[in-house]
Every structure is written in C-alpha cells, then in structure tokens.
Design a protein around this motif. Structure first.
Motif, PDB file in Angstrom:
ATOM      1  N   ASP A  15     -68.967 140.864  18.095  1.00 56.76           N
ATOM      2  CA  ASP A  15     -69.792 141.019  19.296  1.00 56.76           C
ATOM      3  C   ASP A  15     -71.029 140.145  19.146  1.00 56.76           C
ATOM      4  N   ASP A  16     -70.828 138.820  19.128  1.00 56.01           N
ATOM      5  CA  ASP A  16     -71.897 137.894  18.808  1.00 56.01           C
ATOM      6  C   ASP A  16     -71.734 136.614  19.619  1.00 56.01           C
ATOM      7  N   LEU A  17     -72.761 135.785  19.616  1.00 56.98           N
ATOM      8  CA  LEU A  17     -72.761 134.568  20.421  1.00 56.98           C
ATOM      9  C   LEU A  17     -71.640 133.614  20.021  1.00 56.98           C
ATOM     10  N   THR A  18     -71.400 133.452  18.730  1.00 53.37           N
ATOM     11  CA  THR A  18     -70.350 132.543  18.280  1.00 53.37           C
ATOM     12  C   THR A  18     -68.997 132.935  18.863  1.00 53.37           C
ATOM     13  N   SER A  19     -68.667 134.217  18.773  1.00 53.58           N
ATOM     14  CA  SER A  19     -67.391 134.694  19.299  1.00 53.58           C
ATOM     15  C   SER A  19     -67.329 134.564  20.812  1.00 53.58           C
ATOM     16  N   TYR A  20     -68.445 134.806  21.488  1.00 54.28           N
ATOM     17  CA  TYR A  20     -68.452 134.712  22.949  1.00 54.28           C
ATOM     18  C   TYR A  20     -68.306 133.264  23.417  1.00 54.28           C
ATOM     19  N   MET A  21     -68.817 132.316  22.623  1.00 57.17           N
ATOM     20  CA  MET A  21     -68.613 130.916  22.991  1.00 57.17           C
ATOM     21  C   MET A  21     -67.137 130.537  22.886  1.00 57.17           C
ATOM     22  N   LEU A  22     -66.452 131.079  21.889  1.00 55.26           N
ATOM     23  CA  LEU A  22     -65.017 130.834  21.772  1.00 55.26           C
ATOM     24  C   LEU A  22     -64.253 131.478  22.923  1.00 55.26           C
ATOM     25  N   LEU A  23     -64.711 132.645  23.376  1.00 51.05           N
ATOM     26  CA  LEU A  23     -64.082 133.270  24.543  1.00 51.05           C
ATOM     27  C   LEU A  23     -64.321 132.439  25.802  1.00 51.05           C
ATOM     28  N   ALA A  24     -65.546 131.906  25.935  1.00 49.28           N
ATOM     29  CA  ALA A  24     -65.878 131.123  27.131  1.00 49.28           C
ATOM     30  C   ALA A  24     -65.115 129.806  27.169  1.00 49.28           C
ATOM     31  N   ASP A  25     -64.848 129.219  25.997  1.00 49.43           N
ATOM     32  CA  ASP A  25     -64.103 127.958  25.943  1.00 49.43           C
ATOM     33  C   ASP A  25     -63.206 127.973  24.707  1.00 49.43           C
ATOM     34  N   PRO A  26     -61.985 128.522  24.833  1.00 49.55           N
ATOM     35  CA  PRO A  26     -61.077 128.612  23.673  1.00 49.55           C
ATOM     36  C   PRO A  26     -60.671 127.244  23.122  1.00 49.55           C
ATOM     37  N   GLU A  27     -60.910 126.177  23.894  1.00 47.57           N
ATOM     38  CA  GLU A  27     -60.526 124.844  23.440  1.00 47.57           C
ATOM     39  C   GLU A  27     -61.527 124.244  22.451  1.00 47.57           C
ATOM     40  N   HIS A  64     -72.309 127.685  27.413  1.00 42.92           N
ATOM     41  CA  HIS A  64     -73.489 128.334  26.824  1.00 42.92           C
ATOM     42  C   HIS A  64     -73.977 129.487  27.685  1.00 42.92           C
ATOM     43  N   HIS A  65     -74.091 129.237  28.987  1.00 38.32           N
ATOM     44  CA  HIS A  65     -74.633 130.273  29.875  1.00 38.32           C
ATOM     45  C   HIS A  65     -73.721 131.501  29.878  1.00 38.32           C
ATOM     46  N   THR A  66     -72.401 131.275  29.939  1.00 33.26           N
ATOM     47  CA  THR A  66     -71.455 132.388  29.948  1.00 33.26           C
ATOM     48  C   THR A  66     -71.553 133.201  28.659  1.00 33.26           C
ATOM     49  N   ALA A  67     -71.658 132.511  27.521  1.00 40.25           N
ATOM     50  CA  ALA A  67     -71.714 133.202  26.239  1.00 40.25           C
ATOM     51  C   ALA A  67     -73.029 133.948  26.044  1.00 40.25           C
TER      52      ALA A  67
END
Length: 472
Positions: free
Chosen positions: A231-243, A121-124
């Motif tokens: 360029d949104d939180l949902t996509s950034y959460m997937l980048l932070a944890d692709p699993e 969460h923090h990373t995203a």
C-alpha cells in the motif's frame, strides 16, 4: 514565396558562445546571491549570460521572463536532446551537472510523453493526497508521529533545554523517514540516499557516481515492490502503468526522492529559518495558525530551488535584450524572479495573501509539480513546521544569520545546518512514546522490523550526522 512562420535571430545579434561570461558560482555568490542577481540585472537586463562550471548559460532573472520560459512549452523544452552544445559534443566530458539530466524521467520529457508520465504520477499519488482516504489519513498521521518521535529523541539526548541542529536532527531524518514510508522501501536503502542527492544537485566531482548509486537503489526498490506489492506509492505507480520497467520506475522514484528529500526539506528549513530570524510577516502567519501562508511567505523570500531546471530553446526567440538561438541552454532563476517580484510588488502586493501564492517553489506551467504532489508536499512542510513549534516554548539561532552555512550550488541554496538553542514544553520529552504502530522503522504491508522506535531513530540520526559532517 511563403514566409517562415518564426523569426530568426538577426545576423548581428550576439550568440551565447561569443559573449564574455563571468562565472556564476563564486565566493560573492556564496555570500550574497541576491546581490549577484541584482548586479547582473543592472548590467544585462532580464536575461544575463553567465558561466556555469565552465559552460555558458543564459540566466533568466526577471519574474515575467521566468514565467514565459516556464509556461511556453512549445518554445522552451525540457528534453536535454534539444541542447545544441551537448549534441555537438562541445561539453566538458566530466561536466558534473550533466549526470542528472541524462536520467530520462518525467521532468525531462515533453508533450504527449510528458503528459502520460505525469498522469501516472497523479494517479499513483491521489490516494495519499486526500486526507479522508485510508492511505491519506495514515500518511498524515505518520508524518506527525515521526516528527513527534524525533522531538522526543532530541529531548532524550539533550534534555528539554539545550542545543540542536534542526537540519541533521529533525528535518532531514524526518524527510528520509517519510520517503521510506511513502515509497515502501527498506530503511537500509535510505542511509546514503540524502547525501547522494546533494552530490548530484550540487554538481560535485562525484555527481556521476552519486547519481548512479541513487538510481540503482531506486531500481532495486522497483523490483522489490513488483514482487511484493504493498500500500505504497511504488506499488501504485505499477498499478497506474503496468508497462513501466524496473529501470524506468527507478528513474521516476529517483526524481520523487529528489523532490521529497532535498526540495521539500529545503522548504521546511527555509520556513523555520524565516521564523527564527524574525521575519515579521512569516511570524504573523504562524501566530495566526495559517501554516500554509507561513510556508508561502517563506518560499517567496527564500525558494527551495534557487535556479530551476534548464530549458532548451526549440527555435530562435527574443528574450530580454538578447536573441536566444535554437538549442541554447536557459536557466530560469526562481530566487532572482522572487527578488524582482518583491521589488515590483512592494508593500501592497507582496503583503497580501494572494500574491504570496505567486511563489515558484512548486514551479509553474506544464512542468510544475502535479496538484497531488503539491498538496502532499505542502502537507508535509506544514506538519513539519507546525509540530516543531507546537513543542518548542523557545528557540533562537546560535549563529548570526549571515554566518549560517549554505549549500550554494547551481540549483539549490539550502542550509547545511540550522543550529538553535531551544526549550521544549514539559510534554516534549514524552512525545511519540506509546503511539500506535511500529515506530519509525515500521515496514509497509506487514513486513517485519527487527528494531523500531527510538533505536531506529538513533540509527537514522547517526547516519544523517555521518553524511552531514563526513564531507560532500
């Protein structure tokens, strides 16, 4: 013989199940929750046994004890699997508050699992936290623009002077629009979302189906953004944890939607109310341009979450005048704790800027909102409050304070509506017109919008009004 490392409850100490408990959610509580908290404190001390929709619960009332529960994760667990009554099948089969707790997401995890999810969460969120990054700058500009567009819509509908509900016509659509932007979701996903979050938090008879609908919407969004990242939180959460699976990401988005729409929205409305009702310290902070302090002071008087997420005792432990058994359920009350803090602090503590930061609006301890989320939430609340008072030259409540309708449920105490008589400055009717970007309904990552600007605002306002007045 080796001593047991922890004490156990004395045999003669009363167990929660053996105590006569009075129901918490009564007409008296609806009318005056502070009075109920004070009476319970006089009767039982810092911790009181109460009945919550037919289930006995330990309600923690005093600030020191609430902080102990929030901060000591080794004793007070968030994972619902620690709850003895649930494990033993002793809960009513349709107990409405259980639906939300069965959603396994960051809020209801402990230890390493919780830390890993929190890091994601923090990373995203970090790109949106910093106002100097492109994402952070754009989000801040967007929140202000959405606020201006809603005020312009109010002027277009009712003129520069008239009557308005700052809940249905400003705060709730604003937070829904911000969620749409931040999450990168199509607008149509959000029309029913706010009311379903209310249904879950308020523990109504349809809490279970409402939770399921909200989860399904967020899971669809997760799958959509996995296929079309932006360029949104949902996509950034997937980048932070692709699993993350679509289902787990949907659960995390669901949690964020609760906080962004309901909890943050309550903080906006509660701050507006404290200004309008004439709270002197809140008004002084606003007049001085100290928006962060304005929000802090309002949150101390009226926190957005009255009774915080349940904790479950990992072992027998003394708290207040009682022994809490391993597996007992505990509800730390931020509203009662704030009343205790203000009574203890009196003038020299609660009147200072430092002490107002002791409010529990963002939680405390290992499970408090991540710093990026706190800063982001604080920005949204400050902007929402600041923009409305930038454009209002006059505003007064059209109902006495003691007649305002509240959602007084087991978790939140939030206003159903905030009716005002207002006057806008001459520039109010033109606010937001001709602003850069695609308007309220713009999609992220270049996606096409059929309708925008005032038409989209009208659509959202209409949806929110139907939800507000079409039943719980």
């Amino acid at each position: 013989m080796e001593a047991h490392p922890f004490a156990t409850a004395p045999v003669d100490s009363p167990a929660l199940e053996s105590l006569p408990v009075e129901p918490l959610l009564t007409s008296e509580f609806d009318a005056d929750p502070g009075g109920v908290y004070a009476r319970l404190r006089r009767t039982y001390g810092p911790v009181a046994p109460v009945g919550l929709m037919g289930v006995p619960v330990w309600l923690v009332l005093d600030y020191r004890e609430v902080l102990e529960v929030l901060r000591n994760e080794s004793v007070w667990r968030r994972d619902v699997r620690y709850w003895r009554a649930r494990a033993q099948g002793r809960l009513p089969p349709d107990w409405p508050l259980l639906a939300g707790y069965e959603v396994r997401q960051t809020m209801f995890m402990d230890d390493e699992e919780h830390l890993a999810a929190r890091h994601t969460h923090h990373t995203a969120l970090r790109p949106f936290q910093d106002g100097h990054t492109p994402q952070g700058w754009e989000l801040r500009a967007t929140v202000a623009r959405y606020a201006d567009e809603l005020i312009a819509m109010l002027a277009a509908e009712s003129g520069t002077a008239g009557f308005a509900d700052l809940g249905a016509q400003y705060t709730r659509p604003l937070l829904l629009m911000v969620t749409t932007k931040l999450f990168g979701c199509p607008v149509e996903l959000g029309d029913e979302l706010v009311m379903d979050l209310w249904r879950m938090l308020d523990g109504g008879p349809d809490a279970g189906p409402a939770t399921g609908r909200a989860l399904a919407a967020m899971t669809r969004l997760a799958a959509h953004r996995r296929a079309r990242p932006g360029d949104d939180l949902t996509s950034y959460m997937l980048l932070a944890d692709p699993e993350l699976s679509d289902e787990q990401l949907g659960r995390e988005l669901f949690m964020n939607a609760v906080y962004l729409n309901d909890i943050t929205g309550n903080m906006v409305l509660n701050t507006l109310l404290e200004v309008l009702r004439g709270n002197a310290t809140v008004r002084r902070s606003l007049s001085a341009g100290q928006l962060g302090e304005t929000v802090n002071r309002a949150a101390l008087v009226n926190p957005p979450v009255a009774n915080m997420c349940f904790r479950f005792a990992a072992r027998d432990v003394a708290l207040g005048k009682f022994w809490i058994r391993a597996g007992d359920i505990v509800s730390p009350s931020a509203a009662a704790a704030h009343g205790d803090l203000m009574a203890i602090g009196a003038s020299h503590l609660v009147g200072s800027a430092v002490s107002t930061r002791a409010h529990l609006g963002w939680g405390a301890g290992p499970h408090q909102c991540p710093s990026a989320a706190r800063e982001l939430g604080g920005m949204i609340v400050s902007t929402a409050v600041g923009r409305i008072f930038d454009h209002l030259t006059k505003a007064e409540l059209t109902l006495p304070v003691d007649q305002l309708p509240w959602r007084s449920g087991p978790v939140v105490r939030g206003l159903r509506l905030l009716p005002v008589r207002y006057e806008l400055s001459g520039r109010g009717s033109g606010v937001g017109r001709g602003s850069a970007g695609g308007g309220v309904g713009e999609m992220l990552s270049g996606e096409t919008v059929v309708s925008g600007g005032d038409g989209q605002v009208k659509s959202l306002l209409g949806a929110l009004r139907r939800l507000m007045f079409g039943g719980r």
